[in-house]
Scaffold this motif. Structure first.
Motif, PDB file in Angstrom:
ATOM      1  N   LEU A 152      35.601  60.350  62.628  1.00  0.00           N
ATOM      2  CA  LEU A 152      36.858  61.070  62.824  1.00  0.00           C
ATOM      3  C   LEU A 152      37.365  60.908  64.259  1.00  0.00           C
ATOM      4  O   LEU A 152      38.547  60.625  64.479  1.00  0.00           O
ATOM      5  CB  LEU A 152      36.679  62.541  62.477  1.00  0.00           C
ATOM      6  CG  LEU A 152      37.939  63.386  62.474  1.00  0.00           C
ATOM      7  CD1 LEU A 152      38.961  62.847  61.480  1.00  0.00           C
ATOM      8  CD2 LEU A 152      37.593  64.824  62.124  1.00  0.00           C
ATOM      9  N   TYR A 153      36.479  61.060  65.234  1.00  0.00           N
ATOM     10  CA  TYR A 153      36.892  60.891  66.627  1.00  0.00           C
ATOM     11  C   TYR A 153      37.334  59.452  66.913  1.00  0.00           C
ATOM     12  O   TYR A 153      38.351  59.225  67.567  1.00  0.00           O
ATOM     13  CB  TYR A 153      35.783  61.297  67.599  1.00  0.00           C
ATOM     14  CG  TYR A 153      35.786  62.763  67.888  1.00  0.00           C
ATOM     15  CD1 TYR A 153      36.795  63.340  68.653  1.00  0.00           C
ATOM     16  CD2 TYR A 153      34.783  63.591  67.403  1.00  0.00           C
ATOM     17  CE1 TYR A 153      36.812  64.698  68.910  1.00  0.00           C
ATOM     18  CE2 TYR A 153      34.781  64.948  67.655  1.00  0.00           C
ATOM     19  CZ  TYR A 153      35.804  65.499  68.411  1.00  0.00           C
ATOM     20  OH  TYR A 153      35.814  66.844  68.668  1.00  0.00           O
ATOM     21  N   GLU A 189      38.496  57.258  64.838  1.00  0.00           N
ATOM     22  CA  GLU A 189      39.787  57.052  64.164  1.00  0.00           C
ATOM     23  C   GLU A 189      40.926  57.683  64.963  1.00  0.00           C
ATOM     24  O   GLU A 189      41.975  57.070  65.168  1.00  0.00           O
ATOM     25  CB  GLU A 189      39.721  57.654  62.764  1.00  0.00           C
ATOM     26  CG  GLU A 189      40.975  57.517  61.951  1.00  0.00           C
ATOM     27  CD  GLU A 189      40.823  58.193  60.599  1.00  0.00           C
ATOM     28  OE1 GLU A 189      41.685  59.021  60.265  1.00  0.00           O
ATOM     29  OE2 GLU A 189      39.841  57.903  59.892  1.00  0.00           O
ATOM     30  N   ARG A 190      40.717  58.897  65.421  1.00  0.00           N
ATOM     31  CA  ARG A 190      41.765  59.588  66.193  1.00  0.00           C
ATOM     32  C   ARG A 190      42.028  58.895  67.521  1.00  0.00           C
ATOM     33  O   ARG A 190      43.174  58.750  67.935  1.00  0.00           O
ATOM     34  CB  ARG A 190      41.378  61.047  66.431  1.00  0.00           C
ATOM     35  CG  ARG A 190      41.484  61.882  65.180  1.00  0.00           C
ATOM     36  CD  ARG A 190      41.044  63.296  65.454  1.00  0.00           C
ATOM     37  NE  ARG A 190      41.218  64.130  64.274  1.00  0.00           N
ATOM     38  CZ  ARG A 190      40.743  65.354  64.165  1.00  0.00           C
ATOM     39  NH1 ARG A 190      40.063  65.898  65.160  1.00  0.00           N
ATOM     40  NH2 ARG A 190      40.932  66.054  63.070  1.00  0.00           N
ATOM     41  N   ILE A 191      40.981  58.489  68.212  1.00  0.00           N
ATOM     42  CA  ILE A 191      41.167  57.826  69.503  1.00  0.00           C
ATOM     43  C   ILE A 191      41.829  56.467  69.313  1.00  0.00           C
ATOM     44  O   ILE A 191      42.714  56.089  70.083  1.00  0.00           O
ATOM     45  CB  ILE A 191      39.831  57.731  70.273  1.00  0.00           C
ATOM     46  CG1 ILE A 191      39.435  59.137  70.759  1.00  0.00           C
ATOM     47  CG2 ILE A 191      39.928  56.758  71.444  1.00  0.00           C
ATOM     48  CD1 ILE A 191      38.071  59.234  71.378  1.00  0.00           C
ATOM     49  N   ALA A 227      43.949  55.733  67.200  1.00  0.00           N
ATOM     50  CA  ALA A 227      45.358  55.948  66.850  1.00  0.00           C
ATOM     51  C   ALA A 227      46.198  56.464  68.013  1.00  0.00           C
ATOM     52  O   ALA A 227      47.424  56.544  67.900  1.00  0.00           O
ATOM     53  CB  ALA A 227      45.451  56.927  65.673  1.00  0.00           C
ATOM     54  N   LEU A 228      45.554  56.810  69.133  1.00  0.00           N
ATOM     55  CA  LEU A 228      46.310  57.332  70.274  1.00  0.00           C
ATOM     56  C   LEU A 228      47.166  56.233  70.879  1.00  0.00           C
ATOM     57  O   LEU A 228      46.748  55.086  70.978  1.00  0.00           O
ATOM     58  CB  LEU A 228      45.366  57.885  71.343  1.00  0.00           C
ATOM     59  CG  LEU A 228      44.513  59.087  70.941  1.00  0.00           C
ATOM     60  CD1 LEU A 228      43.605  59.485  72.093  1.00  0.00           C
ATOM     61  CD2 LEU A 228      45.381  60.247  70.514  1.00  0.00           C
ATOM     62  N   ALA A 252      47.414  63.247  74.418  1.00  0.00           N
ATOM     63  CA  ALA A 252      46.849  63.405  73.071  1.00  0.00           C
ATOM     64  C   ALA A 252      45.325  63.480  73.134  1.00  0.00           C
ATOM     65  O   ALA A 252      44.705  64.266  72.407  1.00  0.00           O
ATOM     66  CB  ALA A 252      47.302  62.254  72.174  1.00  0.00           C
ATOM     67  N   LEU A 312      42.582  66.551  72.001  1.00  0.00           N
ATOM     68  CA  LEU A 312      41.336  66.389  71.232  1.00  0.00           C
ATOM     69  C   LEU A 312      40.167  67.075  71.931  1.00  0.00           C
ATOM     70  O   LEU A 312      39.262  67.582  71.287  1.00  0.00           O
ATOM     71  CB  LEU A 312      40.986  64.907  71.081  1.00  0.00           C
ATOM     72  CG  LEU A 312      41.671  64.103  70.012  1.00  0.00           C
ATOM     73  CD1 LEU A 312      41.213  62.650  70.072  1.00  0.00           C
ATOM     74  CD2 LEU A 312      41.411  64.678  68.647  1.00  0.00           C
ATOM     75  N   THR A 369      37.850  75.777  65.766  1.00  0.00           N
ATOM     76  CA  THR A 369      37.597  74.487  66.402  1.00  0.00           C
ATOM     77  C   THR A 369      36.440  74.582  67.390  1.00  0.00           C
ATOM     78  O   THR A 369      35.696  73.625  67.546  1.00  0.00           O
ATOM     79  CB  THR A 369      38.854  73.920  67.106  1.00  0.00           C
ATOM     80  OG1 THR A 369      39.350  74.889  68.029  1.00  0.00           O
ATOM     81  CG2 THR A 369      39.929  73.542  66.127  1.00  0.00           C
TER      82      THR A 369
END
Length: 186
Positions: A75-76, A78-80, A82-83, A92, A96, A104
């Protein structure tokens, strides 16, 4: 972990859905009771499945912990990945890093516990290396110097840790962004 919706074979899809259910249950157990409390029986009870289902997919608790850490890391990463670039990407990333609710924060505490477990469990270390490589790749456009990137990455990990153990002193998204900006502007 493989996305079950992309698997054509119904049996494989069901198996991957069951694995995901068990990993999510393990994460809830860690959030509530700590990583040391993970057992096949507790995860089975949390997932609402018989204990034999856990042993079918994960021969040992360590296998389940590796899968849980991998899921968190997926998940991390993927998120990074996409930044965006520039200051917006950095802002962004700061969002996170900084927990904004108790939910959270509980999840962040569980993630930190998993990362710390990797210090003693060699099977989990490749996920730590993957995290480090992802963070380094994200920071490379901001800092050509590898020593500076290491310093910024260490600050990021410190902010994660502070967010896990302190609700009063944990940096919020704006403060985390300012810290990152200052470290990278040097």
């Amino acid at each position: 972990m493989t996305d079950p919706d992309r698997i054509q074979d119904g049996r494989r899809r069901k198996g991957e859905q069951r694995r995901r259910l068990l990993v999510e249950a393990a994460m809830r157990v860690i959030e509530r009771d700590g990583a040391g409390s993970v057992s096949q029986r507790r995860v089975a009870a949390e997932a609402g499945v018989p204990p034999s289902a856990v042993t079918y997919y994960f021969a040992a608790v360590d296998d389940l912990l590796v899968a849980t850490l991998t899921s968190v890391n997926d998940l991390y990463v993927e998120r990074i990945d996409a930044l965006g670039p520039g200051d917006e990407g950095l802002a962004a990333l700061a969002r996170l890093i900084a927990p904004t609710t108790e939910v959270t924060r509980a999840h962040l505490v569980a993630e930190c516990e998993l990362f710390l477990m990797a210090a003693r469990r060699p099977a989990m270390r490749p996920e730590i290396q993957r995290w480090t490589a992802t963070l380094d790749a994200f920071l490379a456009p901001y800092a050509a110097d590898p020593v500076q990137r290491t310093g910024v990455a260490t600050a990021i990990e410190g902010m994660f840790l502070r967010g896990a153990y302190s609700d009063a002193d944990a940096p919020g998204p704006d403060e985390a962004h300012r810290v990152l900006r200052r470290l990278l502007d040097r």
